[in-house]
Scaffold this motif. Structure first.
Motif, PDB file in Angstrom:
ATOM      1  N   GLN A  76      56.002  87.850 -15.515  1.00 22.63           N
ATOM      2  CA  GLN A  76      55.445  88.999 -14.812  1.00 22.63           C
ATOM      3  C   GLN A  76      54.301  89.644 -15.309  1.00 22.63           C
ATOM      4  O   GLN A  76      53.434  89.942 -14.868  1.00 22.63           O
ATOM      5  N   ASP A  77      54.305  89.594 -16.693  1.00 23.66           N
ATOM      6  CA  ASP A  77      53.081  90.447 -17.506  1.00 23.66           C
ATOM      7  C   ASP A  77      51.845  89.665 -17.396  1.00 23.66           C
ATOM      8  O   ASP A  77      50.848  89.949 -17.841  1.00 23.66           O
ATOM      9  N   GLY A  90      39.938  91.482 -18.617  1.00 18.82           N
ATOM     10  CA  GLY A  90      41.479  91.320 -19.039  1.00 18.82           C
ATOM     11  C   GLY A  90      41.488  90.703 -20.249  1.00 18.82           C
ATOM     12  O   GLY A  90      42.262  91.125 -21.178  1.00 18.82           O
ATOM     13  N   TYR A 131      50.033  87.996 -15.500  1.00 12.02           N
ATOM     14  CA  TYR A 131      48.869  88.452 -14.841  1.00 12.02           C
ATOM     15  C   TYR A 131      48.096  89.739 -15.077  1.00 12.02           C
ATOM     16  O   TYR A 131      46.852  89.903 -14.696  1.00 12.02           O
ATOM     17  N   SER A 132      48.737  90.527 -15.858  1.00 15.62           N
ATOM     18  CA  SER A 132      47.713  91.857 -16.321  1.00 15.62           C
ATOM     19  C   SER A 132      47.028  91.620 -17.389  1.00 15.62           C
ATOM     20  O   SER A 132      47.122  90.547 -18.162  1.00 15.62           O
ATOM     21  N   PRO A 133      46.000  92.402 -17.552  1.00 12.45           N
ATOM     22  CA  PRO A 133      45.721  93.681 -16.718  1.00 12.45           C
ATOM     23  C   PRO A 133      44.995  93.119 -15.475  1.00 12.45           C
ATOM     24  O   PRO A 133      43.770  92.572 -15.658  1.00 12.45           O
ATOM     25  N   LEU A 134      45.105  93.703 -14.384  1.00 13.89           N
ATOM     26  CA  LEU A 134      44.671  93.571 -12.990  1.00 13.89           C
ATOM     27  C   LEU A 134      43.403  94.503 -12.633  1.00 13.89           C
ATOM     28  O   LEU A 134      42.400  94.047 -12.018  1.00 13.89           O
ATOM     29  N   ALA A 184      48.984  85.456 -21.202  1.00  9.38           N
ATOM     30  CA  ALA A 184      48.058  86.277 -20.595  1.00  9.38           C
ATOM     31  C   ALA A 184      46.557  85.772 -20.900  1.00  9.38           C
ATOM     32  O   ALA A 184      45.751  85.523 -19.919  1.00  9.38           O
ATOM     33  N   ASP A 191      45.214  99.326 -15.253  1.00 10.39           N
ATOM     34  CA  ASP A 191      46.589  98.662 -15.470  1.00 10.39           C
ATOM     35  C   ASP A 191      46.929  98.396 -16.688  1.00 10.39           C
ATOM     36  O   ASP A 191      46.182  98.586 -17.783  1.00 10.39           O
ATOM     37  N   ASP A 192      48.245  98.461 -16.970  1.00  8.85           N
ATOM     38  CA  ASP A 192      48.914  98.682 -18.244  1.00  8.85           C
ATOM     39  C   ASP A 192      48.546  97.235 -18.981  1.00  8.85           C
ATOM     40  O   ASP A 192      48.673  96.045 -18.142  1.00  8.85           O
ATOM     41  N   VAL A 193      48.676  97.006 -20.121  1.00 10.30           N
ATOM     42  CA  VAL A 193      48.071  95.608 -20.818  1.00 10.30           C
ATOM     43  C   VAL A 193      49.319  95.453 -21.803  1.00 10.30           C
ATOM     44  O   VAL A 193      50.069  96.371 -22.219  1.00 10.30           O
ATOM     45  N   ARG A 196      36.950  90.283 -13.542  1.00  8.30           N
ATOM     46  CA  ARG A 196      38.152  90.808 -13.779  1.00  8.30           C
ATOM     47  C   ARG A 196      38.980  89.868 -14.860  1.00  8.30           C
ATOM     48  O   ARG A 196      39.561  90.635 -15.837  1.00  8.30           O
TER      49      ARG A 196
END
Length: 734
Positions: free
Chosen positions: A430-431, A485, A433-436, A452, A440-442, A481
């Motif tokens: 799930q994580d 990130g 892809y972050s931060p988008l 990531a 967004d949370d890191v 982006r």
């Protein structure tokens, strides 16, 4: 001074277009009026699903008379030139003045433009706005040439004077004549009615069941929906985007709360929320005790005699069908996951990521290899990071993500446990892809951070390899982006990551995989004994991969420096938003180790804080003065003054004091810099401020004694070298 009211009444305008349409209507009308000489006191635009409205207060009743003086040709110019000037200025020869200039007598014309009534100007500006309105999508209907987002039914356009008398601004656009008439709600209104002012218009619309202000409709929806949920001990799942969209779908919002069939309550809450939002525009209602979504809220566009019972029954029937599909996807996906999810992983080989970068399966292999390399840097287990990277994209092949792409990553987390993976792998799915975005949370879990970073570095190096870099405002692959990130992952996790080295590692992974693919497919092509078409296809694939290998080979050498420059550009934007000046960032970028973002930001932060103090500002001026004098002397003398000063050649007390201060500061600053204590280094530099000021006040550098002059220039070099340990102060402005 009259007030202007405009309403453009049409069939339903898509909710996503209404906000921009309001801005465009206001800007185009007000800009056109001002350009024509009509100033105004204030303006506001509104929208509902069926109307765009603009009110302009305090408009001039007529444009002022203007005079323009235009210089023409010389008196002895050819007749044709003079006639052309007369035609352009719209005057006769008798209206011209003759004036003496340096090059002879010249004709001048004074052009008077009389003022015009506001009514005529408004009609012209409004018609031009309607005919050239910048809808993202528009349509034509009937036999006319007019284009509008949906068929335009009527134009209300009135000017109301100070006495309250309203006058229609006469105009006609493809057979639609202006008037002072409008109508209310499609179902609850009472036909068409006339208005005399904006206040009259707004109040009559309210009486006809139309809330004109979008924010008022949104507030009414949220307030009533919250009350309905609270009455049953529940709460609404906050969704500002959905609220804004629904407020653009209704003119008279009536929230209704409905039930979700028990058989669907076991679905993940995100699946319920996404299905209801995307298909039905329903708000999700959650039980705060269990965190389950148990009900929904729909917003009707009218009140009914049965208090919405019929509307709810129809919505619940449609929702049950939608959720039945979601349940079917969920159950099928769980069966695949419980079998290990291998069919999903295998199918990624048949999904193209980019025609020059291979399939999603090939990309997953690259990310897994890079995540393993990054694991020790971020404190993660290498085997676990590799396993997490291999699972991270598995849900892209699932039925649920195929139906709802926005659930990618999230479904990978849900499916990880049935597939036999632990919590760290599930979180990474799930994580990663972050931060988008900037808010967004890191991720902070080591495995998630490793995957990531690998995902984003592979994206950046891959598209750099095929020369698909962002240009201007175009960034189709979201590489800016991705770079931001990486920056946030590194900084917010306080990682000591050399971007040059890791970019090169990513490039090497890309290169190794491309070589392996080419070799494998080459062997297959040689063994191919099937039809000629199949052999040709295999040969073409090998040929394409050969070019990929060539590009990746060149990338290994050139990418780190080029990509690092891109990271630095994004870092400047990131730090500027945090209040660090661009010249401070440039001063730190010029130092060694600038691919270590954590080190770079610590240096920039310390320097930024130091330069905000009096000591920092004055020391900077002292450094610049020393550097300028030294540079001029070195250029003039053709030598470098870099051998160090000698105390025995000092004369003035201020000179001796500076020598001693430099000797002390040199060791202090060097020790602090070695320990990466930039704040301590700045304190050491601050101690130089007073002796440098006193030195320049009392001592003449270019004295007649050559030995003393050289010693003093060598002392200036010491100032320069000591200050340059912290940052390249030559890049600081001021």
């Amino acid at each position: 001074m009259p007030d202007l009211l405009i309403e453009l009444f049409s069939e339903e305008i898509p909710a996503r277009l209404q906000g921009r349409a309001c801005e465009d209507l206001k800007k185009r009308i007000t800009d056109g009026l001002v350009e024509a000489g009509l100033t105004y006191a204030g303006a506001a635009a509104f929208s509902t699903p069926r109307r765009l409205t603009l009110t302009v207060q305090g408009l001039l009743a007529e444009s002022p008379t203007t005079k323009e003086e235009r210089k023409g040709p010389r008196v002895d110019a050819p007749e044709k030139a003079i006639e052309g000037f007369l035609r352009g200025a719209g005057v006769s020869r008798d209206d011209l003045d003759v004036r003496d200039e340096k090059k002879g007598q010249v004709y001048f014309a004074t052009i008077t433009k009389p003022g015009r009534a506001a009514s005529g100007i408004v009609a012209e500006v409004l018609e031009d706005t309607i005919r050239n309105f910048p809808w993202a999508k528009s349509m034509r209907w009937g036999a006319g040439s007019l284009r509008w987002v949906r068929p335009l039914h009527s134009i209300l356009c009135i000017l109301t004077d100070d006495a309250g008398e309203a006058n229609v601004v006469p105009m006609d656009v493809d057979g639609i004549a202006s008037s002072d008439m409008t109508e209310g709600h499609r179902f609850m209104g009472n036909g068409r009615f006339s208005v005399t002012s904006f206040d009259d218009y707004r109040s009559k619309l309210k009486a006809a069941h139309v809330m004109l202000d979008t924010s008022e409709r949104a507030e009414a929806i949220w307030q009533e929906a919250s009350n309905l949920a609270f009455a049953q001990g529940l709460e609404i799942v906050d969704d500002k985007g959905l609220l804004a969209e629904v407020a653009g779908l209704v003119e008279w919002p009536v929230p209704l709360i409905g039930n979700i069939d028990d058989e669907f309550l076991g679905l993940p809450p995100e699946v319920l929320q996404t299905s209801m939002k995307e298909h039905q525009k329903f708000f999700s209602v959650r039980n705060p005790k269990t965190e389950r979504i148990e009900k929904f809220i729909t917003v009707a566009n009218r009140t009914t005699a049965d208090n919405g019972a019929t509307i709810l029954a129809g919505n619940q029937k449609v929702l049950a069908a939608r959720l039945a599909d979601a349940k079917f996807f969920w159950e099928n996906d769980i069966r695949v996951a419980e079998a290990g999810g291998q069919p999903w992983l295998d199918s990624l080989d048949n999904v193209t990521f980019h025609n020059k970068l291979g399939s999603q399966g090939e990309r997953v292999a690259r990310i897994a290899a890079l995540a393993r390399e990054l694991a020790p840097v971020v404190g993660a287990d290498a085997d676990l990071a590799e396993a997490a990277a291999k699972w991270a994209k598995a849900d892209l092949s699932s039925e649920m993500v195929y139906e709802f792409p926005e659930l990618q990553g999230l479904m990978g987390r849900y499916y990880a446990a049935p597939a036999g993976h632990g919590a760290e792998v599930a979180d990474a799915a799930q994580d990663h892809y972050s931060p988008l975005g900037p808010s967004d949370d890191v991720p902070s879990a080591p495995v998630s951070v490793a995957v990531a970073l690998a995902d984003k570095l592979d994206t950046l190096t891959g598209f750099w390899a095929i020369d698909e870099k962002p240009t201007g405002s175009k960034d189709p692959f979201a590489l800016r982006r991705a770079a931001l990130g990486v920056i946030r992952l590194v900084l917010e996790n306080d990682l000591r990551l050399g971007l040059k080295e890791n970019s090169a590692q990513a490039a090497q992974v890309l290169l190794k995989l491309a070589e392996w693919q080419a070799a494998l497919l080459g062997a297959k092509a040689e063994q191919k004994t099937a039809t000629g078409e199949e052999a040709d296809a295999a040969a073409k694939r090998v040929h394409d991969l050969a070019h990929q290998v060539e590009a990746a080979t060149a990338l290994v050498a050139s990418l780190p420096a080029d990509l690092l420059s891109f990271f630095h550009d994004r870092l400047k934007v990131y730090l500027r938003d945090q209040g660090i000046r661009h010249d401070v960032i440039d001063a730190c970028l010029a130092m060694p180790g600038n691919d270590d973002l954590t080190l770079l930001v610590k240096r920039a932060g310390a320097l930024s804080d130091f330069l905000k103090t009096d000591d920092g500002e004055n020391l900077l001026q002292g450094y610049k003065r020393a550097n300028n004098i030294l540079s001029q002397a070195e250029e003039k003398d053709g030598v470098e003054y870099s051998y160090g000063a000698d105390l025995k050649y000092t004369e003035a007390e201020e000179e001796k004091a500076l020598f001693n201060a430099l000797t002390a500061a040199e060791g202090t600053i060097a020790t602090a810099m070695k320990a990466e204590d930039f704040a301590g280094a700045m304190v050491g530099m601050a101690a130089l401020r007073a002796p440098i000021d006193a030195f320049f006040e009392a001592v003449q550098i270019n004295t007649d004694n050559d030995i003393v002059r050289r010693n003093r220039l060598n002392m200036l070099n010491q100032i320069r070298q000591i200050c340059l340990q912290a940052a390249d102060l030559t890049k600081i402005e001021g």
